[in-house]
Scaffold this motif. Sequence first.
Motif, short mmCIF file in Angstrom:
data_model
loop_
_atom_site.label_atom_id
_atom_site.label_comp_id
_atom_site.label_asym_id
_atom_site.label_seq_id
_atom_site.Cartn_x
_atom_site.Cartn_y
_atom_site.Cartn_z
N VAL A 61 0.86 -1.18 0.00
CA VAL A 61 0.00 0.00 0.00
C VAL A 61 0.90 1.23 0.00
O VAL A 61 1.71 1.42 0.91
CB VAL A 61 -0.93 0.00 1.23
CG1 VAL A 61 -1.78 1.27 1.25
CG2 VAL A 61 -1.82 -1.23 1.21
N ALA A 62 0.75 2.06 -1.05
CA ALA A 62 1.69 3.17 -1.22
C ALA A 62 0.96 4.40 -1.75
O ALA A 62 -0.17 4.32 -2.26
CB ALA A 62 2.81 2.77 -2.17
N ASN A 63 1.63 5.55 -1.64
CA ASN A 63 1.13 6.81 -2.18
C ASN A 63 1.67 7.02 -3.58
O ASN A 63 2.86 7.28 -3.75
CB ASN A 63 1.57 7.99 -1.30
CG ASN A 63 1.01 7.92 0.10
OD1 ASN A 63 1.68 7.48 1.01
ND2 ASN A 63 -0.22 8.37 0.26
N VAL A 64 0.81 6.91 -4.56
CA VAL A 64 1.22 7.08 -5.96
C VAL A 64 0.05 7.71 -6.72
O VAL A 64 -1.07 7.23 -6.64
CB VAL A 64 1.59 5.74 -6.62
CG1 VAL A 64 2.05 5.99 -8.06
CG2 VAL A 64 2.67 5.01 -5.84
N GLY A 65 0.32 8.77 -7.48
CA GLY A 65 -0.67 9.23 -8.43
C GLY A 65 -1.47 10.45 -8.02
O GLY A 65 -1.46 10.90 -6.87
N ASP A 66 -2.19 10.99 -9.03
CA ASP A 66 -3.00 12.19 -8.87
C ASP A 66 -4.31 12.04 -9.63
O ASP A 66 -4.37 11.37 -10.67
CB ASP A 66 -2.27 13.42 -9.42
CG ASP A 66 -0.90 13.61 -8.79
OD1 ASP A 66 -0.85 14.05 -7.63
OD2 ASP A 66 0.09 13.30 -9.46
N ILE A 67 -5.35 12.67 -9.10
CA ILE A 67 -6.66 12.73 -9.77
C ILE A 67 -7.09 14.19 -9.82
O ILE A 67 -6.91 14.95 -8.85
CB ILE A 67 -7.71 11.90 -9.02
CG1 ILE A 67 -7.47 10.40 -9.21
CG2 ILE A 67 -9.13 12.23 -9.50
CD1 ILE A 67 -8.48 9.53 -8.50
N SER A 68 -7.66 14.57 -10.94
CA SER A 68 -8.13 15.94 -11.13
C SER A 68 -9.64 15.97 -11.36
O SER A 68 -10.19 15.09 -12.04
CB SER A 68 -7.42 16.59 -12.32
OG SER A 68 -8.04 17.80 -12.69
#
Length: 1004
Positions: free
Chosen positions: A727-734
Amino acid sequence: MQSKLITNKHLLRKILSFAFFLLVSTYAFAQNAVTGTVIDNTGMPLIGVSVVEKGTTNGSVTDIDGKYTVNVEKGKTLVFSYIGYVTQEVEVQSNTINITLSEDAQLLDEVVVIGYGSMERKDVTSSITTVKAEDLNVGVYTTPAQLLQGKVPGLTIANTSDPNGSASISLRGASTLRTGEAMEPYYVIDGVPGVSLSLIAPEDIESIDVLRDASATAIYGSKAANGVIIVTTKKGNKDGRTNVSYSGYVAWDKTLNTLDMMTADEVLAYADANGIDLSSYYDVNNPADVNWQDEVLRTAFSHNHNVAINGGNEKTSYNASINFLERQGVVRGTGMDRLTARSFLQTKAFNDRLDLSFNVNASISNNESGPTDNEGRSALDAMNYYLPLNPIYNEDGTYYGRTTSQYYNPVSLINEDRYKTTQKLLQGVAKATVHIIDGLDWNLNLSYQNEQYIYNKYHSSQSQIVTYTSRNGDAERSTVENIKKQMETYINWDHTFNDAHKVGVMLGYSWEQSDNNDGFGIRAYNFYNDDLSYYNLALANSMSQDEIVDLNSQYLLSTLRMISYYGRINYSYKSKYLLQATVRRDGSSAFGANNRWGTFPAVSAAWRIIEEDFMKEQNIFDDLKFRIGYGVSGNSLGFDAFYARQVYGSTGWFTGSDGNNYHVLGATRNANPDLKWEKTGMFNVGLDFGFFNNRLTGTIEYYNKKTSDLIYSYGVSTLIYPYSEMVANVGDISNKGIEITINAVPVQTKDFTWSTSLNLSHNKNEVVSMSNSEFSVNFIEMADPNINSYSNQHVQRLMEGAPIGQFYLWEWAGYDENGMSVFNDYDENGNLIGVTDAPDDTDRRMAGSAQPKITFGWNNDLTWKNWSLSMFFQGVAGNKIFNAIRASYSDPTLLRSFGKNILAEVATEQNYNDSRAQAPSTRYLENGSYLRLSTLTLGYNFGKLGNWVNNMRIYATCNNVFTITGYKGIDPEVNLGGLTPGMDMRNSNYPRTRSFMVGVNMNF
């Protein structure tokens, strides 16, 4: 004698004539003709002002010059009312009454709940929508979220007719890759964050405030990325009286649409025409003719009752209510009932320097249903696929059935496979406010919530589900408890300097602990009979250690703690220039040791242009305010205590040297000490306006919302890590969007008023990135429609540059010369080279999105004297739905190879030999746009009746009156939340219903 009689008649005629003259004169004198002119503060005449004798319908309206005439006795009272102005009452003492009406600032002075406080709407700098109780949706609803559909711009809600289901809800687009609670708004009830909505009956709601932008939500920090919904319940009054109210309704639900499956005669005709041998699937000597949809569906009855008592005086006020709701589902065997009780007591002490309030709230609900699994184990599926040539029962009274897997008698599923869930909720809240000095208050809130679920399942000895056919009754019981404790303390200081500078400061501290998922369960089978169902499991003859271990492995006590520091400052200069800044710092035990703390700031400003001197002489705008803000909020919802920690658990069994079995312990989750908060930054700009004495008001908003450090589970090498996922922090949503709200009163006369409101929302969702230098993925396959011969053939992808709910499909190209389905064929460079009857993964293409381009709600309220009529329309436009139901039942091989029923249209629209007819392609991707008259309500207000009924109103409501859509499925209102929106699935699609309600509201 005759002469005397004539004289007497003559005298009598004179007396009667004189009496009639006196009566007419008296009446004419009493009905004094009153005339006058009504103007506003600037001296301009007001057109259409209602001038009515108080307590009657006798009255008039002003003309184009503001003039009126009304006949009314002296000593009576005239009531002058006009939308946007303060109502005036004047006692009639002369024949001429001229009136100057003052503008009503009630809308601007309306108190808005903003979190840890409130403020007047004119001073609000953020995007907040308030929905009053009288404006909420009317229907057979089980959760408050359903009351808001179509009422708030940017709030997308898809309702369900399943009494045990819940609406999907999202605000300004999805901003996480985690599902469930992590995708929904955060709920605050009477100032207590995170309270279960099951504790609230719709009748107890006073208003709902929806905080839509980050400058408003940031005060709730790490829980507010999806917006905040604040529910305010009804409290006691201070008029010294005790008031009793009752509201209730009865309702009937009928299924709106069903699939047009083949009848028994159509099945036989289709088989004969195409040379299909069905003799092994039914008794050819005694064929049945059963409409399985009729056997499964029914007209459902529901009723709801709410009794409330409130009263008090200036020192002490109280409110108590009890609500009971019972709702049947149109699918037999489904339904729910719920009992909710609420109590509130508030009092003042120490010379009114101390306010104390106490709430005790409780609810208990029972939900009954059956299995809705894949592989045919759902009555929603079986009522369509089960062959109409098969009877319900055998001659001996047992259920008819075959040993074929994924083929179950739907009546058997309803009666022999039963699920029941009991939910018990208890909440206690204590609040204290100390008025230290004028304008300075110290607040302390304490709350405790206990939530318990009891899950029960029983598959009887007559169950046809393959897993249980040889178990002679299979029972499963489990219980789980969640406990939440909170303490919040904060100060509010408000002061106005020189009648111009208004300053407000709030500083606070919060502590909370959630002990979730504390449960256990047991599973047993092999009973002597089915009489005990899932009770008295000690009488079972068999238990499986593996099954009990599997059941209990899902119950792991998770203790989460969070502490927070937060503050807000507001500044207003003559309610003209407005500024607000907030900051919250949260610490949570859910995240990695290196990132336990997160900071969430926000700032917003507003300019009330209408207050400028250069606007004083204009006659166009009655209100004009410009708002702008930016804030950062987080998303810590939906976590357990182990997300960032190394976890070990049972991965199997081994036999020890002593012959006993022992657990094999292995890694089940990797540690990630760097796991941190998802953060959502949002820029918002808005314009509020009002015209025509505020008979036309509205808001235009634009927002740009970006979420970074998305949390998702990525595959990793077991050569490096103990477990295969991290479980990791990856990515962006707009998310970017525009929202428009219009409120208007187009018509207002003495007897008739028409008010209308319209909101439109557009949101563009995009997954900006999904990889970084350490964790990388090109795309993630989503949404398996579970179609015969195409298992694990997903129809959506999470991919960069596309929205959540992006369909990725084969392109259906029609039929070849043999009537077989073919699909567009692409080469390795993506060039179209023709058609193929064997498409592969490289032939799939982006094919539309489940995200609506526009969502809208349009409400109309019409009143004529004591009558009222409300019409509420809602809908969406520009979205796609994958009709997995139609795809599944368009497969002719279901009939010839499995003896399952298919759609009637198959006989006329496709070749019976087309084995690719059901392939998940653009053939079943349909336009999901619709316009629905969601609610139609006709009511009559009797007013006061006698000396004991202060007010009584009766009403009749119809929900889902009609729908305009091009969608070929059962209903276009499908789930728009989660990571797989826009999927119409056969095993879980609960039939949409039309409900009819008759209700009464009474105050005593």
